[in-house]
Write an enzyme that holds these catalytic residues in place. Structure first.
Site, short mmCIF file in Angstrom:
data_model
loop_
_atom_site.label_atom_id
_atom_site.label_comp_id
_atom_site.label_asym_id
_atom_site.label_seq_id
_atom_site.Cartn_x
_atom_site.Cartn_y
_atom_site.Cartn_z
N SER A 144 40.10 78.49 78.85
CA SER A 144 40.01 77.62 80.05
C SER A 144 41.00 76.24 79.63
O SER A 144 42.60 77.19 78.75
CB SER A 144 39.16 77.41 80.11
N GLU A 238 38.37 85.68 89.24
CA GLU A 238 39.11 83.94 89.01
C GLU A 238 40.36 83.57 88.99
O GLU A 238 41.19 84.65 89.74
CB GLU A 238 38.58 83.90 87.40
N HIS A 268 35.34 83.62 85.15
CA HIS A 268 35.98 82.56 84.15
C HIS A 268 35.06 82.02 83.04
O HIS A 268 33.95 82.15 82.96
CB HIS A 268 36.05 81.10 84.86
#
Length: 301
Positions: A144, A238, A268
């Site tokens: 991320s 995502e 995600h």
């Protein structure tokens, strides 16, 4: 793999108390509680350490001698998360490859805005080199925002004239703080975790007025020439999917060896559910194989 596993994970995430764009102190507690809710297996060994002046958590699994070092950067939109909370996912990677993983506790926004996290990442990497760890026995991984930070580290390494690590893996990378990717809209209803509003809030905290197009903040907009081999993974559900797709294309145009894998129906950073989701386990098997195919074990020069 069954699609029902990924659907169950998405439902779990959608019903969680996490609001990524919410009050930062409250969400830090929620985020860490979510990530730390599952007990670690008995063979996972951790210890706190420092890389220069940067705190980190060392993670090993079992008693196998280390065949290399992974520098890991956790997610949390540059405002949430910690090295300690990342140990669950980190240990699943360590279990699959004989490396020592150092998860970096880089400084978080809004208390420490950009470029503090990038400075910490580079300081941690320099500390490994100063210890005598060869660059080609180091791999970099980030998930991320940590994926964006891992990419920013590679750019900083190039700028500093240091040797690049053996490879870099980014899981669901947040590589574009301008939020210009098409899936910010086309996946908005499908994504159970991220929203444009939340990312806009956290980007503003992190940037503190800095240009979101700046390559160290948004590596997608950088010249990627000279970077090491990249593995990029992203989920089909995502809103950051387009960050991964565009990053792979830009890396290829820059003549960087790049492997892109997308996982239909996956949310995600679904890799964090490897113990219970078949496709997440398969994704981490690919990560481990990628590390092993590039890292040169210390002592084997």
């Amino acid at each position: 793999m069954t699609r029902s596993q990924l659907d169950s994970v998405s439902e779990l995430l959608q019903n969680s108390p996490l609001d990524l764009g919410g009050d930062v102190e409250k969400m830090r507690r929620v985020f860490d509680e979510m990530l730390g809710s599952a007990p670690l297996p008995d063979d996972v060994r951790t210890r706190t350490t420092e890389l220069g002046t940067v705190p980190a958590v060392e993670v090993r699994v079992g008693a196998t001698a280390s065949a290399g070092t992974v520098l890991y950067f956790h997610g949390g939109a540059y405002a949430l998360g910690s090295a300690a909370a990342s140990v669950g996912l980190v240990s699943e990677i360590a279990r699959r490859t004989a490396v020592t993983i150092l998860s970096v506790d880089y400084r978080l926004a809004p208390e420490h805005p950009f470029p503090a996290a990038v400075d910490d990442a580079l300081a941690a990497y320099r500390a490994l080199l100063d210890r005598g760890v060869p660059a080609d026995s180091i791999a970099v991984i980030g998930e991320s925002a940590g994926g964006g930070l891992a990419l920013a580290l590679l750019l900083a390494i190039r700028e500093a004239g240091l040797p690049q690590p053996s490879s870099a893996t980014v899981l669901s990378p947040w590589a574009d703080l301008t939020q210009s990717g098409s899936t910010m809209d086309t996946r908005a209803d499908a994504d159970p975790v991220l929203t444009r509003r939340a990312l806009r809030t956290r980007a503003a905290d992190y940037l503190a007025g800095a240009d979101p197009h700046s390559p160290p903040a948004s590596p997608l907009h950088a010249d990627l020439c000279g970077l090491p081999p990249l593995l990029i993974q992203a989920g089909g559900r995502e809103i950051l999917l387009d960050d991964a797709l565009r990053l792979a294309a830009r890396a290829a145009h820059a003549d960087v060896p790049v492997t892109l894998r997308t996982f239909p129906g996956a949310p995600h950073v679904f890799q964090g559910f490897a113990p219970v989701v078949d496709e997440a386990a398969q994704a981490l098997d690919q990560v481990a194989a990628f590390i092993d195919s590039h890292v040169r074990p210390e002592g084997r020069r």
